[in-house]
Every structure is written in C-alpha cells, then in structure tokens.
Design an enzyme around this catalytic site. Sequence first.
Site, PDB file in Angstrom:
ATOM      1  N   TYR A 154       0.851  -1.200   0.000  1.00  0.00           N
ATOM      2  CA  TYR A 154       0.000   0.000   0.000  1.00  0.00           C
ATOM      3  C   TYR A 154       0.884   1.246   0.000  1.00  0.00           C
ATOM      4  O   TYR A 154       0.655   2.195  -0.757  1.00  0.00           O
ATOM      5  CB  TYR A 154      -0.899  -0.048   1.242  1.00  0.00           C
ATOM      6  CG  TYR A 154      -1.652   1.222   1.556  1.00  0.00           C
ATOM      7  CD1 TYR A 154      -2.807   1.569   0.871  1.00  0.00           C
ATOM      8  CD2 TYR A 154      -1.216   2.080   2.576  1.00  0.00           C
ATOM      9  CE1 TYR A 154      -3.501   2.736   1.173  1.00  0.00           C
ATOM     10  CE2 TYR A 154      -1.903   3.243   2.888  1.00  0.00           C
ATOM     11  CZ  TYR A 154      -3.048   3.568   2.187  1.00  0.00           C
ATOM     12  OH  TYR A 154      -3.722   4.720   2.496  1.00  0.00           O
ATOM     13  N   LYS A 158       1.461   4.203  -2.942  1.00  0.00           N
ATOM     14  CA  LYS A 158       1.296   5.627  -2.637  1.00  0.00           C
ATOM     15  C   LYS A 158       2.539   6.400  -3.090  1.00  0.00           C
ATOM     16  O   LYS A 158       2.433   7.501  -3.630  1.00  0.00           O
ATOM     17  CB  LYS A 158       1.074   5.832  -1.138  1.00  0.00           C
ATOM     18  CG  LYS A 158      -0.302   5.406  -0.643  1.00  0.00           C
ATOM     19  CD  LYS A 158      -1.369   6.353  -1.139  1.00  0.00           C
ATOM     20  CE  LYS A 158      -2.736   6.088  -0.551  1.00  0.00           C
ATOM     21  NZ  LYS A 158      -3.806   6.759  -1.295  1.00  0.00           N
ATOM     22  N   ASN A 183      -3.267   8.540   9.712  1.00  0.00           N
ATOM     23  CA  ASN A 183      -4.339   7.964  10.535  1.00  0.00           C
ATOM     24  C   ASN A 183      -5.485   8.923  10.821  1.00  0.00           C
ATOM     25  O   ASN A 183      -5.593   9.485  11.915  1.00  0.00           O
ATOM     26  CB  ASN A 183      -3.789   7.483  11.886  1.00  0.00           C
ATOM     27  CG  ASN A 183      -2.890   6.297  11.731  1.00  0.00           C
ATOM     28  OD1 ASN A 183      -3.171   5.391  10.961  1.00  0.00           O
ATOM     29  ND2 ASN A 183      -1.783   6.297  12.466  1.00  0.00           N
ATOM     30  N   GLU A 196     -11.722  -1.343   9.135  1.00  0.00           N
ATOM     31  CA  GLU A 196     -11.668  -0.234  10.086  1.00  0.00           C
ATOM     32  C   GLU A 196     -10.258  -0.065  10.655  1.00  0.00           C
ATOM     33  O   GLU A 196      -9.487  -1.000  10.733  1.00  0.00           O
ATOM     34  CB  GLU A 196     -12.679  -0.439  11.226  1.00  0.00           C
ATOM     35  CG  GLU A 196     -12.418  -1.607  12.156  1.00  0.00           C
ATOM     36  CD  GLU A 196     -12.906  -2.944  11.623  1.00  0.00           C
ATOM     37  OE1 GLU A 196     -13.106  -3.072  10.406  1.00  0.00           O
ATOM     38  OE2 GLU A 196     -13.037  -3.876  12.437  1.00  0.00           O
ATOM     39  N   LYS A 205     -14.893  -1.988  20.218  1.00  0.00           N
ATOM     40  CA  LYS A 205     -14.659  -3.035  21.217  1.00  0.00           C
ATOM     41  C   LYS A 205     -15.014  -2.549  22.629  1.00  0.00           C
ATOM     42  O   LYS A 205     -15.627  -3.269  23.406  1.00  0.00           O
ATOM     43  CB  LYS A 205     -13.187  -3.484  21.177  1.00  0.00           C
ATOM     44  CG  LYS A 205     -12.836  -4.289  19.921  1.00  0.00           C
ATOM     45  CD  LYS A 205     -11.359  -4.661  19.901  1.00  0.00           C
ATOM     46  CE  LYS A 205     -10.982  -5.376  18.610  1.00  0.00           C
ATOM     47  NZ  LYS A 205      -9.569  -5.781  18.581  1.00  0.00           N
ATOM     48  N   GLN A 223       3.226  -0.132  20.717  1.00  0.00           N
ATOM     49  CA  GLN A 223       3.462   0.537  19.434  1.00  0.00           C
ATOM     50  C   GLN A 223       2.789   1.924  19.480  1.00  0.00           C
ATOM     51  O   GLN A 223       1.712   2.053  20.065  1.00  0.00           O
ATOM     52  CB  GLN A 223       2.964  -0.307  18.244  1.00  0.00           C
ATOM     53  CG  GLN A 223       1.475  -0.573  18.124  1.00  0.00           C
ATOM     54  CD  GLN A 223       1.005  -1.810  18.882  1.00  0.00           C
ATOM     55  OE1 GLN A 223       1.535  -2.162  19.917  1.00  0.00           O
ATOM     56  NE2 GLN A 223      -0.018  -2.475  18.369  1.00  0.00           N
ATOM     57  N   ARG A 288       5.031   5.677  14.926  1.00  0.00           N
ATOM     58  CA  ARG A 288       4.798   6.636  13.836  1.00  0.00           C
ATOM     59  C   ARG A 288       4.145   7.880  14.427  1.00  0.00           C
ATOM     60  O   ARG A 288       3.257   7.780  15.261  1.00  0.00           O
ATOM     61  CB  ARG A 288       3.904   6.024  12.761  1.00  0.00           C
ATOM     62  CG  ARG A 288       3.577   7.007  11.649  1.00  0.00           C
ATOM     63  CD  ARG A 288       2.903   6.340  10.472  1.00  0.00           C
ATOM     64  NE  ARG A 288       3.784   5.433   9.782  1.00  0.00           N
ATOM     65  CZ  ARG A 288       3.364   4.404   9.035  1.00  0.00           C
ATOM     66  NH1 ARG A 288       2.083   4.146   8.940  1.00  0.00           N
ATOM     67  NH2 ARG A 288       4.220   3.640   8.415  1.00  0.00           N
TER      68      ARG A 288
HETATM   69  P1  NAD Z   1     -12.260   5.059   2.074  1.00  0.00           P
HETATM   70  O1  NAD Z   1     -11.942   3.631   1.779  1.00  0.00           O
HETATM   71  O2  NAD Z   1     -13.350   5.368   3.038  1.00  0.00           O
HETATM   72  O3  NAD Z   1     -12.586   5.842   0.715  1.00  0.00           O
HETATM   73  C1  NAD Z   1     -12.021   5.480  -0.503  1.00  0.00           C
HETATM   74  C2  NAD Z   1     -13.149   5.407  -1.513  1.00  0.00           C
HETATM   75  O4  NAD Z   1     -12.609   5.074  -2.787  1.00  0.00           O
HETATM   76  C3  NAD Z   1     -14.190   4.324  -1.177  1.00  0.00           C
HETATM   77  O5  NAD Z   1     -15.472   4.896  -0.987  1.00  0.00           O
HETATM   78  C4  NAD Z   1     -14.151   3.408  -2.365  1.00  0.00           C
HETATM   79  O6  NAD Z   1     -15.410   2.881  -2.752  1.00  0.00           O
HETATM   80  C5  NAD Z   1     -13.589   4.320  -3.453  1.00  0.00           C
HETATM   81  N1  NAD Z   1     -13.025   3.540  -4.532  1.00  0.00           N
HETATM   82  C6  NAD Z   1     -12.143   2.489  -4.425  1.00  0.00           C
HETATM   83  N2  NAD Z   1     -11.903   1.976  -5.629  1.00  0.00           N
HETATM   84  C7  NAD Z   1     -12.627   2.712  -6.523  1.00  0.00           C
HETATM   85  C8  NAD Z   1     -12.797   2.645  -7.922  1.00  0.00           C
HETATM   86  N3  NAD Z   1     -12.175   1.709  -8.644  1.00  0.00           N
HETATM   87  N4  NAD Z   1     -13.611   3.544  -8.511  1.00  0.00           N
HETATM   88  C9  NAD Z   1     -14.275   4.488  -7.785  1.00  0.00           C
HETATM   89  N5  NAD Z   1     -14.141   4.597  -6.437  1.00  0.00           N
HETATM   90  C10 NAD Z   1     -13.332   3.705  -5.830  1.00  0.00           C
HETATM   91  O7  NAD Z   1     -10.902   5.734   2.530  1.00  0.00           O
HETATM   92  P2  NAD Z   1     -10.620   7.125   3.264  1.00  0.00           P
HETATM   93  O8  NAD Z   1     -10.239   6.830   4.656  1.00  0.00           O
HETATM   94  O9  NAD Z   1     -11.723   8.075   2.980  1.00  0.00           O
HETATM   95  O10 NAD Z   1      -9.294   7.582   2.503  1.00  0.00           O
HETATM   96  C11 NAD Z   1      -9.322   8.462   1.385  1.00  0.00           C
HETATM   97  C12 NAD Z   1      -7.925   8.556   0.792  1.00  0.00           C
HETATM   98  O11 NAD Z   1      -6.989   8.983   1.788  1.00  0.00           O
HETATM   99  C13 NAD Z   1      -7.379   7.233   0.248  1.00  0.00           C
HETATM  100  O12 NAD Z   1      -6.645   7.488  -0.903  1.00  0.00           O
HETATM  101  C14 NAD Z   1      -6.473   6.755   1.344  1.00  0.00           C
HETATM  102  O13 NAD Z   1      -5.464   5.898   0.871  1.00  0.00           O
HETATM  103  C15 NAD Z   1      -5.905   8.063   1.863  1.00  0.00           C
HETATM  104  N6  NAD Z   1      -5.437   7.942   3.252  1.00  0.00           N
HETATM  105  C16 NAD Z   1      -6.338   7.764   4.250  1.00  0.00           C
HETATM  106  C17 NAD Z   1      -5.893   7.643   5.557  1.00  0.00           C
HETATM  107  C18 NAD Z   1      -6.842   7.424   6.692  1.00  0.00           C
HETATM  108  O14 NAD Z   1      -6.386   7.332   7.832  1.00  0.00           O
HETATM  109  N7  NAD Z   1      -8.162   7.360   6.467  1.00  0.00           N
HETATM  110  C19 NAD Z   1      -4.516   7.704   5.835  1.00  0.00           C
HETATM  111  C20 NAD Z   1      -3.626   7.882   4.789  1.00  0.00           C
HETATM  112  C21 NAD Z   1      -4.103   8.032   3.491  1.00  0.00           C
END
Ligand code: NAD
Length: 329
Positions: A154, A158, A183, A196, A205, A223, A288
């Site tokens: 992952y 990124k 996070n 989650e 929990k 951690q 982290r």
């Molecule tokens: P999330 O999983 O709730 O939202 C991601 C959305 O992307 C989902 O609703 C999913 O259905 C959609 N998606 C996935 N594949 C798809 C596709 N092929 N076509 C259309 N939509 C698609 O995640 P989030 O927590 O809202 O995170 C949003 C962004 O932030 C992501 O890129 C994630 O990697 C990044 N991020 C989040 C966190 C965190 O702590 N939440 C931390 C670091 C980075």
Amino acid sequence: MARMAAGIALVCGAGGFIGSHLVRRLKADGFWVRGVDLQFPQFADTAADDFVIGDLRDPAFCRQIVDRRFDEVYQLAADMGGAGYIFTGQHDADIMHNSATINLNMLDACRRRNIASVFYSSSACIYPAYNQEDPENPICSEASAYPAAPDSEYGWEKLFSERLYLAYNRNHGMRNRVARYHNIFGPEGTWHGGKEKAPAAICRKVAMAPNHGTIDIWGDGSQTRSFLFIDECITGTVRLTRSDCEGPLNIGSEEMVTIDQLVDLVADIAGKAINKNHIVGPTGVRGRNSDNRLINEKLGWKPSAPLRAGLEATYFWIERQLQRNALAA
Ligand code: NAD
C-alpha cells in the site's frame, strides 16, 4: 436570484470516509460539487450536487466524469483499509493494481481537460520502516521518505503515485498537490467489517464490552501512533489545495500515544474499566508520528485539536451505530 457558485469541484472517492466529509466542506464553501465513487456514502446522504457511481479503473469512465474544467479536483479513491487489510499480504495485488490504475487514469483525464491542479491523498505509510523501529522516536519528516523502504505494498503504491503527480507537474506544467495523511479518524468512518482503523476498532470493542470487561489488542500495545480528527484533515486538505505549495506535506497530529494509551483514553470516555488482552495480529511499524514543521512553515497552519476531543465525538457516534444495529436485529 440564484447565487453564483464559488467554483466547481470534483471529488473522487466521495462515497468514502474522507471524501464524504470533504464534499460537505466544499458545499459549505459555496462550490458546485460532483462526487464519484463505486458506492454512495454508507452513513449519510451525500451533499454532492451530482453523484456518479462508476469505476475509476476504467479510463473511459474517468474521461466521462472529467467533462469540464473543474476548479478543484480531489483524488481520494483508493483500495484501502486498516492494518487487517493492508498488512496481511492477502490484498497486495489488488491494492497496487486498483489504486495505481485509478491514479494513472484520473491524472491523464485531468491533463487532457487542461485542469491545472489535482489534490492527491498519499499516506504516512510511505515512510521507511527503518526510521520507525523506535516507538519513542519515529522519524516522519517529509524529507525522510528516501531511501524508500515502506513496510507495505500500500505504501509503495502511494509512493509511486506521489511521484506520478509530481512528474506531471514537471513535464506537463500542472500544479498537483500531494498530502501525506496520518491515521485519520472520526464519525462516519468504517467501524467494523475488517477495513476499520485502530481508533474505530477500539471504540467499537470498548462500546461492546461490559464494565470491567476485556478486549483483544493486536500486538503488545506499546506501538505508537498519532491520530488526526477528520475536521482538521479536511481543513488541511483545502488549505494545501488553495496554497501555492505542491507538497508533499504531512497532514497529521503530533500527539503521539501508545495503542494501550489509546485504549485507556477511550475507556475513560466510555466511563468503563477495560482490561487488555494482547494478541498476535498485524501491527505495522513500531512507532509513527506526524512531523508538522514543514506544513507549519509552508501554510502557516498545523493541526492542533486534542486527540481526546475527536475520540469523544467518534466513540459516541460508534456507540449510536451499535445501538441502532441492535435495535434493528
Ligand atoms: P475510504 O476507503 O473510506 O474511501 C475510498 C473510496 O474510494 C471508497 O469509498 C471506495 O469505494 C472508493 N473507490 C475504491 N476503488 C474505486 C474505484 N475503482 N472507482 C471508484 N471509487 C473507488 O478511505 P478514506 O479513509 O476516505 O481515505 C481516502 C484517501 O486517503 C485514500 O486514498 C487513502 O489511501 C488516503 N489515506 C487515508 C488515511 C486514513 O487514515 N483514512 C490515511 C492515509 C491516506
């Protein structure tokens, strides 16, 4: 007379946790907003003016939704989840293929439409594992990303995509923005089912446990992590997008806690005495924390709300979800 929109915005991943909150913020700012996702938001109606269901892995679909010159484009769609999804290795091929394809397609569709700038949500998971072995002193300054050694595929995807957005800046005159989220948590985030994150899992929990009950914790509990409340994540995202800084910038909290301390905080909010049963499970790096020196320097702002305030909002939201589910059962 109808008021003129402040601008037009596109949010990819608008059915997800951060995307659905971002749409609300853009609406409050007066934007006309198109949201795109595989699914509608799970926990509340979307605030978007136009919401298109579709798969961003399909380049023709990406060109179809980028049908005008949006003022702001936010690319948040990704195949992601918590430690149970990212660190087991079982989803590596899907994570890399799906998320990289989305980024390749979206960025090219935006360039063809002469869109100046796309916001991209990268992650603290890009930081090298070798700098995060000491839970007391993790190094996560932006410049510490190289030599690269993320601890998950992952994180590698990124990192690849960050570089893709910045390469389009250099070669195609774009001004894409890259943030590294640390996070993010809050109400209306996934709280069960395997995707989650730690704060939501621990809130669930604790909410399900009786007073003096015991909950399972992955790893030895020492951690460390920091957790950023959703409202601050959205503020940082919009500020970076509207700044003249390309990034990458950390968007995270500097209030580092151990996982055991996180459990104690949630138990205190719940008003329960909770025992911890440490079990083997996917935990990621030992330590982290966000390093907010650069974002403070570039944007004159950094997240500052205390962890406890965000946890209170999240805990009581998850407790309400549980009560609703129990009533429906
Ligand atoms: P999330 O999983 O709730 O939202 C991601 C959305 O992307 C989902 O609703 C999913 O259905 C959609 N998606 C996935 N594949 C798809 C596709 N092929 N076509 C259309 N939509 C698609 O995640 P989030 O927590 O809202 O995170 C949003 C962004 O932030 C992501 O890129 C994630 O990697 C990044 N991020 C989040 C966190 C965190 O702590 N939440 C931390 C670091 C980075």
